[in-house]
Write an enzyme that holds these catalytic residues in place. Structure first.
Site, short mmCIF file in Angstrom:
data_model
loop_
_atom_site.label_atom_id
_atom_site.label_comp_id
_atom_site.label_asym_id
_atom_site.label_seq_id
_atom_site.Cartn_x
_atom_site.Cartn_y
_atom_site.Cartn_z
CB CYS A 97 -0.97 -0.05 1.14
SG CYS A 97 -1.83 1.53 1.41
CD GLU B 21 1.36 -1.32 8.39
OE1 GLU B 21 0.48 -1.73 8.30
OE2 GLU B 21 1.70 -0.38 8.90
CB SER C 257 -9.35 -8.44 10.59
OG SER C 257 -9.63 -7.11 10.47
CB SER D 187 -9.45 -7.30 6.06
OG SER D 187 -9.94 -7.68 7.23
S1 SF4 Z 1 -5.59 0.23 5.86
FE1 SF4 Z 1 -5.57 -0.09 3.76
S2 SF4 Z 1 -5.17 2.01 2.97
FE2 SF4 Z 1 -4.70 2.07 4.99
S3 SF4 Z 1 -2.56 1.50 4.96
FE3 SF4 Z 1 -3.48 -0.24 5.52
S4 SF4 Z 1 -3.52 -1.07 3.55
FE4 SF4 Z 1 -3.37 0.90 3.26
#
Ligand code: SF4
Length: 294
Positions: free
Chosen positions: A95, A125, A231, A275
């Site tokens: 992203c 992440e 999630s 998600s």
């Molecule tokens: S929630 Fe979605 S738009 Fe926001 S940083 Fe994560 S992947 Fe990107």
């Protein structure tokens, strides 16, 4: 029974883009293997598997002729260099907002700042961002976790050896965590820290969903939160609604809805994590309508 939808819910742009990239590649005939789940949602994972897109644990599970896809959560630079070395074609669906955090981590580390990341160190992440943040970076959801992380690496404190610190946040962190974390950190750091740079890298799409869920919870008699159990964002939405004192039901699929939850309820709210696909929300609304009119 009236069904009220949250003003903001469901797939975020980053997740939508990553799924589109994977599906387009599969349509071109590529055999796509995603490095971890594209989204923490079993229905989406099943839908992708039906067109041959499978989740793998790492590059070592990618076979000859297959294409590896980096999910919206991103990956550490080591993953990209390993893929190059092994000759594995890589499709990068990181992203753009996560990329920005990775870039900040790298710039701050190169400028000599100790990088502290407020987020789950086990999350894809955060693992990716750590790869850009230099050897002395630390990550944790709380100050205590951050300290534990540093101790495991043989450092007394996360800021040991630094006079300047940069603080970044996992994009799916809650706004409230951002404030608490900064306040606690300000109390904990010694006077030898002469500069503290704080970047609010919480994703706006996530940040907007929480107040929308709160407004929804205040306006209804019960809330249904749709999303994968893995999630974090879906879990946060459920916690936000429950904190308003309204009965809150977290489900992955419409079939999990139980009619007795809604006995005597006039207004039922529906929200969903970043998600959760639109189809899952539509199925829940249809089932709620069927419950309302037996
Ligand atoms: S929630 Fe979605 S738009 Fe926001 S940083 Fe994560 S992947 Fe990107």
């Amino acid at each position: 029974m009236e069904i009220v939808l949250a003003e903001e819910m469901g797939f975020c742009q980053g997740v939508r883009r990553a799924i589109d990239m994977a599906e387009q590649a599969a349509r071109r005939g590529d055999v796509v293997r995603t490095l971890g789940e594209l989204v923490h949602n079993p229905q989406v994972v099943e839908r992708l598997e039906a067109v041959g897109i499978r989740v793998v644990g790492g590059l070592e599970e990618v076979g000859p002729g297959e294409v590896a896809l980096v999910t919206a959560h991103g990956a550490a630079p080591a993953v990209f260099s390993e893929a190059r070395k092994k000759g594995i074609p890589l499709l990068d669906a990181t992203c753009p907002l996560v990329e920005r955090v990775q870039r900040l981590a790298q710039e701050m580390a190169q400028a000599g700042y100790g990088v502290l990341i407020c987020g789950d160190p086990e999350h894809a992440e955060v693992r990716g961002i750590l790869g850009y943040a230099g050897k002395s970076a630390a990550a944790g959801r709380t100050l205590e976790e951050l300290r534990e992380f540093a101790r495991r690496q043989g450092r007394e404190e996360p800021w040991t050896g630094h006079h300047r610190l940069a603080v970044l946040f996992q994009t799916t962190q809650r706004e409230q965590v951002y404030r608490t974390f900064v306040a606690e950190l300000m109390q904990a750091i010694p006077p030898s820290i002469r500069e503290l740079r704080v970047w609010n890298t919480v994703c706006a799409a996530v940040a907007r969903r929480e107040p929308a869920a709160r407004r929804l919870a205040r306006a209804v008699d019960a809330v249904v939160v749709v999303g994968g159990r893995q999630s974090a964002n879906t879990r946060h939405l459920a916690e936000t609604c429950a904190a308003e004192g309204v009965p809150t039901y977290s489900i992955e699929r419409a079939e999990e809805l139980r009619p007795e939850w809604f006995l005597g309820k006039q207004r039922v709210g529906v929200t969903a994590g970043t998600s959760t696909p639109d189809e899952a929300v539509i199925q829940v609304v249809e089932r709620l309508r069927a419950i309302a009119i037996p």
